[in-house]
Write a protein that holds these residues in place. Structure first.
Motif, PDB file in Angstrom:
ATOM      1  N   GLY A  44       2.564 -22.017 -10.331  1.00  6.64           N
ATOM      2  CA  GLY A  44       3.588 -21.348  -9.544  1.00  6.64           C
ATOM      3  C   GLY A  44       3.047 -20.937  -8.190  1.00  6.64           C
ATOM      4  N   PHE A  45       3.887 -20.280  -7.395  1.00  5.15           N
ATOM      5  CA  PHE A  45       3.520 -19.950  -6.024  1.00  5.15           C
ATOM      6  C   PHE A  45       4.215 -18.654  -5.626  1.00  5.15           C
ATOM      7  CE2 PHE A  45       4.728 -20.252  -1.475  1.00  5.15           C
ATOM      8  CZ  PHE A  45       3.461 -20.203  -0.908  1.00  5.15           C
ATOM      9  N   ALA A  46       3.510 -17.842  -4.835  1.00  6.97           N
ATOM     10  CA  ALA A  46       4.096 -16.610  -4.305  1.00  6.97           C
ATOM     11  C   ALA A  46       3.487 -16.330  -2.941  1.00  6.97           C
ATOM     12  CB  ALA A  46       3.865 -15.434  -5.254  1.00  6.97           C
ATOM     13  N   THR A  47       4.262 -15.706  -2.067  1.00 10.60           N
ATOM     14  CA  THR A  47       3.760 -15.329  -0.752  1.00 10.60           C
ATOM     15  C   THR A  47       4.602 -14.183  -0.213  1.00 10.60           C
ATOM     16  OG1 THR A  47       3.302 -16.094   1.515  1.00 10.60           O
ATOM     17  CG2 THR A  47       5.199 -17.056   0.396  1.00 10.60           C
ATOM     18  N   ASN A  48       3.992 -13.396   0.668  1.00 14.59           N
ATOM     19  CA  ASN A  48       4.734 -12.319   1.326  1.00 14.59           C
ATOM     20  C   ASN A  48       5.335 -12.777   2.649  1.00 14.59           C
ATOM     21  OD1 ASN A  48       2.140 -12.553   2.406  1.00 14.59           O
ATOM     22  ND2 ASN A  48       2.046 -10.405   3.010  1.00 14.59           N
TER      23      ASN A  48
ATOM     24  N   ARG B 140       5.953 -11.749   8.085  1.00 14.06           N
ATOM     25  CA  ARG B 140       5.775 -10.978   6.860  1.00 14.06           C
ATOM     26  C   ARG B 140       7.087 -10.380   6.389  1.00 14.06           C
ATOM     27  NH1 ARG B 140       2.387  -5.419   6.435  1.00 14.06           N
ATOM     28  NH2 ARG B 140       4.404  -4.627   7.139  1.00 14.06           N
ATOM     29  N   SER B 141       7.310 -10.429   5.081  1.00 18.20           N
ATOM     30  CA  SER B 141       8.455  -9.744   4.483  1.00 18.20           C
ATOM     31  C   SER B 141       8.037  -8.383   3.925  1.00 18.20           C
ATOM     32  CB  SER B 141       9.067 -10.602   3.377  1.00 18.20           C
ATOM     33  OG  SER B 141       8.116 -10.861   2.353  1.00 18.20           O
ATOM     34  N   ILE B 142       6.939  -8.360   3.165  1.00 16.25           N
ATOM     35  CA  ILE B 142       6.411  -7.130   2.583  1.00 16.25           C
ATOM     36  C   ILE B 142       4.888  -7.184   2.662  1.00 16.25           C
ATOM     37  CG2 ILE B 142       8.354  -6.756   1.005  1.00 16.25           C
ATOM     38  CD1 ILE B 142       6.647  -7.979  -1.234  1.00 16.25           C
ATOM     39  N   PRO B 143       4.197  -6.048   2.553  1.00 18.16           N
ATOM     40  CA  PRO B 143       2.730  -6.077   2.500  1.00 18.16           C
ATOM     41  C   PRO B 143       2.250  -6.855   1.276  1.00 18.16           C
ATOM     42  CG  PRO B 143       3.515  -3.863   2.972  1.00 18.16           C
ATOM     43  CD  PRO B 143       4.726  -4.672   2.592  1.00 18.16           C
ATOM     44  N   PHE B 144       1.070  -7.451   1.384  1.00 20.75           N
ATOM     45  CA  PHE B 144       0.550  -8.283   0.297  1.00 20.75           C
ATOM     46  C   PHE B 144       0.242  -7.451  -0.933  1.00 20.75           C
ATOM     47  CE2 PHE B 144      -2.691 -11.185  -1.644  1.00 20.75           C
ATOM     48  CZ  PHE B 144      -1.824 -12.244  -1.846  1.00 20.75           C
ATOM     49  N   ASP B 145      -0.223  -6.201  -0.748  1.00 17.95           N
ATOM     50  CA  ASP B 145      -0.499  -5.368  -1.922  1.00 17.95           C
ATOM     51  C   ASP B 145       0.796  -5.039  -2.660  1.00 17.95           C
ATOM     52  OD1 ASP B 145       0.306  -2.370  -0.929  1.00 17.95           O
ATOM     53  OD2 ASP B 145      -0.562  -3.526   0.706  1.00 17.95           O
ATOM     54  N   THR B 146       1.921  -4.969  -1.954  1.00 21.23           N
ATOM     55  CA  THR B 146       3.211  -4.764  -2.613  1.00 21.23           C
ATOM     56  C   THR B 146       3.598  -5.994  -3.419  1.00 21.23           C
ATOM     57  OG1 THR B 146       3.923  -3.302  -0.812  1.00 21.23           O
ATOM     58  CG2 THR B 146       5.639  -4.184  -2.250  1.00 21.23           C
ATOM     59  N   LEU B 147       3.307  -7.179  -2.883  1.00 19.77           N
ATOM     60  CA  LEU B 147       3.568  -8.412  -3.634  1.00 19.77           C
ATOM     61  C   LEU B 147       2.765  -8.433  -4.931  1.00 19.77           C
ATOM     62  CD1 LEU B 147       4.943 -11.341  -3.404  1.00 19.77           C
ATOM     63  CD2 LEU B 147       2.656 -12.087  -2.726  1.00 19.77           C
ATOM     64  N   LEU B 148       1.485  -8.029  -4.853  1.00 17.03           N
ATOM     65  CA  LEU B 148       0.651  -7.978  -6.055  1.00 17.03           C
ATOM     66  C   LEU B 148       1.156  -6.921  -7.038  1.00 17.03           C
ATOM     67  CD1 LEU B 148      -2.921  -8.323  -4.489  1.00 17.03           C
ATOM     68  CD2 LEU B 148      -1.489 -10.117  -5.496  1.00 17.03           C
ATOM     69  N   GLU B 149       1.641  -5.806  -6.519  1.00 17.71           N
ATOM     70  CA  GLU B 149       2.202  -4.766  -7.382  1.00 17.71           C
ATOM     71  C   GLU B 149       3.421  -5.294  -8.142  1.00 17.71           C
ATOM     72  OE1 GLU B 149       3.680  -0.098  -7.107  1.00 17.71           O
ATOM     73  OE2 GLU B 149       3.473  -1.308  -5.287  1.00 17.71           O
TER      74      GLU B 149
ATOM     75  N   LYS C 283      -6.066  -1.251  -1.201  1.00 21.29           N
ATOM     76  CA  LYS C 283      -4.789  -1.284  -1.919  1.00 21.29           C
ATOM     77  C   LYS C 283      -4.650  -2.580  -2.717  1.00 21.29           C
ATOM     78  CE  LYS C 283      -2.177   1.672   1.263  1.00 21.29           C
ATOM     79  NZ  LYS C 283      -0.995   1.744   2.167  1.00 21.29           N
ATOM     80  N   MET C 284      -5.111  -3.677  -2.152  1.00 26.62           N
ATOM     81  CA  MET C 284      -5.071  -4.949  -2.877  1.00 26.62           C
ATOM     82  C   MET C 284      -6.008  -4.904  -4.075  1.00 26.62           C
ATOM     83  SD  MET C 284      -4.990  -7.466   0.456  1.00 26.62           S
ATOM     84  CE  MET C 284      -5.539  -8.901  -0.462  1.00 26.62           C
ATOM     85  N   GLU C 285      -7.210  -4.334  -3.894  1.00 27.23           N
ATOM     86  CA  GLU C 285      -8.177  -4.239  -4.989  1.00 27.23           C
ATOM     87  C   GLU C 285      -7.604  -3.447  -6.158  1.00 27.23           C
ATOM     88  OE1 GLU C 285     -10.951  -5.602  -5.552  1.00 27.23           O
ATOM     89  OE2 GLU C 285     -11.976  -6.128  -3.692  1.00 27.23           O
ATOM     90  N   ALA C 286      -6.853  -2.394  -5.847  1.00 32.08           N
ATOM     91  CA  ALA C 286      -6.271  -1.585  -6.916  1.00 32.08           C
ATOM     92  C   ALA C 286      -5.287  -2.407  -7.747  1.00 32.08           C
ATOM     93  CB  ALA C 286      -5.575  -0.355  -6.321  1.00 32.08           C
ATOM     94  N   GLN C 287      -4.457  -3.212  -7.090  1.00 28.22           N
ATOM     95  CA  GLN C 287      -3.483  -4.034  -7.824  1.00 28.22           C
ATOM     96  C   GLN C 287      -4.177  -5.182  -8.560  1.00 28.22           C
ATOM     97  OE1 GLN C 287      -0.566  -2.827  -8.122  1.00 28.22           O
ATOM     98  NE2 GLN C 287      -0.942  -1.252  -6.559  1.00 28.22           N
ATOM     99  N   ILE C 288      -5.244  -5.707  -7.968  1.00 28.22           N
ATOM    100  CA  ILE C 288      -6.003  -6.769  -8.635  1.00 28.22           C
ATOM    101  C   ILE C 288      -6.623  -6.240  -9.928  1.00 28.22           C
ATOM    102  CG2 ILE C 288      -8.085  -8.196  -8.428  1.00 28.22           C
ATOM    103  CD1 ILE C 288      -7.380  -8.446  -5.412  1.00 28.22           C
TER     104      ILE C 288
END
Length: 371
Positions: A265-269, A305-314, A336-341
């Motif tokens: 699959g694929f995802a992007t902000n 950008r639509s949303i921040p990348f950490d929001t996408l990961l959340e 913030k990304m590390e926290a969601q990872i």
């Protein structure tokens, strides 16, 4: 005196033909424009086909067609074509002359220079009389589109995590056996299906033997591409080329994974041209149709950008999925990304990075820990 009558007759003829072509010149005119293929890759040459027809008895002395076409679609040298180039768009002009009940087809060779979704939605048609004194214009609605996919890279340039990118992997701790994974034979037990009996092994040992099934887990992969080129970025992307390279890597990773039988699959902000300001997600799937869907989605992406990348990961965390491999293609990793990872890994997923460096430094991959 005769000269005055001659001038009067000439004026009458000029007025009559002007009125005739002005009133009926556009009637019965049809125009089509389309590309020879629906999609291609950067550097490919395609044809843009124009088809114009005069479906009436009155001829058309001249008709001019004008439209704006993106500069990333470069016309090759051809006669009967005028192009005025700008920074983003080029003005394309074609001139025709049509006899009664005549159709003309022109084919223009175009080189696709860059990934994107290129649509030709309108064209202006202008007709006039034989002397060019009277003219009339009309805007026509068209439906021509060309998708240019991200450039696919040589598989030898790609370095992939080896822990889970091998398609079906044997996992003995799972309780569901796979009927297609046979690791040997064993003695028959009460409850074993008769269809699993290995008759050759039974004849050889003299005791009822059945196939020994192994246990498997089919890995799913989601490739997440970050359009942000630095932490704290708003909507404006400064390094568009870095994002384009990231898409090329993502498309190439997807091609390799699907080729190995993995659901990908694929995802992007970033967002697509058809759905502004909404992040993109394509559910994992397998096979050629899935690869085509991924490429089409990537071709339609807008570099914003639509949303921040950490929001996408959340959002991925909130889906509460497990046993998924995430490959993050990004120019940086924030706290913030590390926290969601970390949350994704706690859910039982593997997370790896493919770090995008600046233009001069190329791309460097850093592998993260797996679940």
């Amino acid at each position: 005196m005769e000269i005055y009558w001659l001038l009067l007759v000439a004026a009458g003829v000029i007025w009559l033909q002007g009125a005739l072509f002005g009133r009926f010149g556009k009637r019965g005119l049809t125009y089509e424009r389309f590309f020879s293929v629906k999609a291609c890759f950067p550097g490919d040459e395609v044809e843009m086909v124009e088809r114009i027809a005069n479906r009436k008895l009155l001829p058309v002395p001249w008709v001019r067609l004008e439209s704006l076409i993106h500069a990333n679609l470069r016309f090759q040298g051809q006669s009967g074509l005028t192009i005025s180039e700008g920074e983003m768009f080029q003005n394309h002009r074609s001139l025709f002359s049509l006899m009664p009940y005549t159709q003309i087809v022109r084919r223009h060779k175009i080189a696709a220079l860059r990934r994107g979704c290129y649509r030709l939605n309108t064209a202006t048609l202008t007709t006039g009389d034989m002397l060019g004194l009277n003219r009339a214009s009309v805007t026509m609605t068209l439906d021509a589109q060309l998708l240019v996919y991200p450039q696919l890279l040589d598989p030898q340039e790609l370095q992939l995590p080896s822990h889970s990118w091998q398609g079906d992997a044997t996992v003995r701790r799972w309780i569901v056996d796979d009927p297609f994974m046979i690791s040997g034979v064993r003695e028959y037990r009460y409850g074993d299906p008769l269809g699993g009996i290995n008759w050759k092994a039974t004849a050889r040992t003299g005791r009822l033997q059945v196939h020994q099934r192994d246990f498997t887990a089919e890995h799913r992969l989601i490739i997440c591409v970050n359009v942000e080129d630095h932490e704290g970025m708003w909507s404006q992307v400064n390094d568009e080329e870095r994002f384009e390279r990231g898409l090329s890597y993502a498309a190439s990773f997807a091609q390799m994974a699907i080729g190995r039988g993995m659901e990908t699959g694929f995802a992007t902000n970033a967002y697509t041209i058809d759905d502004p300001k909404e992040p993109v997600r394509v559910e994992p799937g397998s096979g050629g149709p899935q690869m085509e869907a991924l490429l089409q989605t990537m071709a339609r992406l807008v570099v914003a950008r639509s949303i921040p990348f950490d929001t996408l990961l959340e959002q991925e965390v909130e889906r509460a999925v497990s046993n998924v491999d995430y490959l993050l293609v990004s120019a940086y990793v924030s706290e913030k990304m590390e926290a969601q990872i970390h949350r994704l890994r706690r859910n039982g997923n593997a997370v790896d990075f493919f770090m995008l460096e600046g233009k001069d430094n190329g791309a460097a991959r850093r592998e993260g820990e797996s679940a």
